[in-house]
Design a protein around this motif. Sequence first.
Motif, short mmCIF file in Angstrom:
data_model
loop_
_atom_site.label_atom_id
_atom_site.label_comp_id
_atom_site.label_asym_id
_atom_site.label_seq_id
_atom_site.Cartn_x
_atom_site.Cartn_y
_atom_site.Cartn_z
N PHE A 123 0.84 -1.20 0.00
CA PHE A 123 0.00 0.00 0.00
C PHE A 123 0.88 1.26 0.00
N PHE A 177 -5.97 3.39 -4.91
CA PHE A 177 -5.74 3.01 -3.52
C PHE A 177 -7.10 2.84 -2.83
N ASP A 208 -5.57 -1.64 1.37
CA ASP A 208 -5.32 -1.81 2.80
C ASP A 208 -6.68 -1.91 3.46
#
Length: 768
Positions: free
Chosen positions: A626, A729, A766
């Motif tokens: 990440f 992300f 994440d």
Amino acid sequence: MVIGLSGAVLAFREQILDALNPGVRNVAVQNTPVLTPQEFMTAARALKPHERVTSIILYDTPGSSARIGLAPAPGVRKGETIYLNPYNAALLPELAGEDFFEWVEQLHRFLLLPRDPGKVVSGTLAFCLMGLALSGLYLRWPRRVWDWRTWLTFDVRMKGRSFLWGLHSVAGTWVMVVFLVFTVSGVYWAFDPIRDMADGWMGTLRPPREAAAAKPKAPKPPKAEAADLNPSWETFQKNAPNWHMAFLRPPERASQPMQILWVAKDAPHVRARSSMSLNLQTGALLKSELYADKPAGARFQSVIYPLHLGTYFGITGQIIVFIAALALPGFGITGWMLYLNRRKQKRIARAERAQFAASASAATQDDPVLMAYASQTGQAERLALQSAAALQKAGVAVHVQSLEQLTPPQLGQYRRALFVASSFGEGEPPDSARRFSRLLQGAKEELKHMQYAVLALGDRNYAEFCGFGRTLDQRLALLGAQPLHPMIEVDNGDAGALARWGSALREMMGGTADVTLSAAADDSDYATWHLAGRKLLNPGSVGFPLYEITLTGDIGAGWRPGALVDIWPGHYGKDATPRRYSLASIPQDGSMQLVVRQVGLASGWLTAQAAIGDAVRVRLIANPSFDAAAQTAPAIYIGNGSGIAGLRSHLRARVLEGATRNWLIFGERQREHDAICAEEIHGWRSNGFLPELDLVYSRDAEGGGYVQNRLRERADAVHAWLNDGAVIFVCGSLQGMAGGVDEALAAIIGREQLAQLAEQGRYRRDVY
């Protein structure tokens, strides 16, 4: 637990009392007629000349005694009950054990407190049990929801924490409905406003009591004692030939009617009562209401008590209620054992790479062993490094490699390969291993020359326990590889499973030395920081409180955006289980910031119990899967809830670097209460660092739904950004958000292209 145990004692109260008191409530059957209510009344007056008879309960069962209720003394809620022989009205002995059950009932209903506060306390506990039952249902909700075996069975061969979890969750499922009956009925009886509201819905609302107005003194009417009960009883028998139980209420005055509540032989339950009102002097029927003719609400109300006791379903129901009540302390015990087990086993492992590198020169043999790992947060990598270090110490050459960099042709160059494989989410490969998993599924290489072993890491709380490890093991076998030993599955760092893996390594080393592996972290890996600030971010939210936690300490070399930190809750000592959080700040901020939901031990300690200035033990964890993207690449940040932490560290770093191609898609519940970090986000927006910003609030009428919905709505923009080389992300909850985002992205760009993005490091997650 106390209410559960006392409820179990009360479940067979009547049967126990009958067993303790033979010849009291039931006598030997005689071939003579049973006496009438009037004869029982006369006998009771003779035995208790100064007491008023308030009730007579008769059963048509042969040998069943008459139960005579007497008026209570002043200041006492309940009067005495005496039992008379049904054939001669002789007084029978007092009921032994009844005082004990009365005490247990007071414990069960009021916890031995005065009645009114006791009702409130027990009702509050009923609410708590309801919350435990429903939250337990949510926590164990399986992926295969329609598979009854998933709900109702578990493998009794499991040991340790897995056995406890299976017993706790499956037993909880079995008694879930019974617990909800307990709690709903307990709340109904405990709180008068709730009971009045429910009675109003059922159409059985009792009129409020009003103080009687003062009336002029009048001569007292004749007492009912002089009246004869026989006419009323004869009328009752004519109109209720199928009666099983009759509850007579002789009035205090002869001018008042006699009330009889009765239960028919074919009644559905013991509270299915019909009623009659009769003229005491003439026996004329004034009013009759059969249970079957009552409104549905009244019939439903009568079911509440039999359901609570289980008698609605006869002896079977009583047994079920007995077992469910006994299960309450059982859940307390298993829940506590699970908690202690988790504290002991869920420690973070020591970093081993430096030690491994130092010993690498000792192994110079040809024919090296491949030690490959698939890791999401670093645990598999640590165990792989520990294993490799042990082999090298014994003189075995080892090549350590992440599956992220491995291909099937490269794998085919080794004669022996060991795999340490974590699973991500519901049995998926970690993001770093997706490419290898896809390539291996399509591989044609023959691996008959290769021997292999798999150490699969997982968590039995997930439906697909060790899913990727199992998939890897099956695929290698299908390609012809020969197992050195059966796959070993590790549940949350289970020491026994790791010991079996150590034994397998020892065989490869020729049995020369013991191999000790551990998922435990050394104290030297932790540093002491201090709690410097705590700020509530969502006042008034319907969700759990969300806090910004600020820690100060020695930043040293700092950390990368997306890094993690382990926190050890200080109030539970050395054996406590650390909790992992995403860092919400960058080293340049001068402090370590977290965004913490007030759920769990460590989070509860950080957000409520720890005092400002208290020491906090922290351990920084690198999170390469990440990590930040190149400054020149556009970045799309997607998350929800406390997932803002990992996204915020990235955005702060991007702003510091001057990178402006950023897009934030973030979801919460309500704009009014859950606009987390709103001032900072809108500052980035106004300064040109967020040319694209989508804030969605699922519980607002015009809030935009969920982040995955907004992604689908903006599919064209997603395509455009990805064509420009954007990196995605995702940070936040695995269940719901992350899965929904994954499905939305797959629908927008295709599953294959999404997998390629993950392999290229352009789809980074994440999630928890």
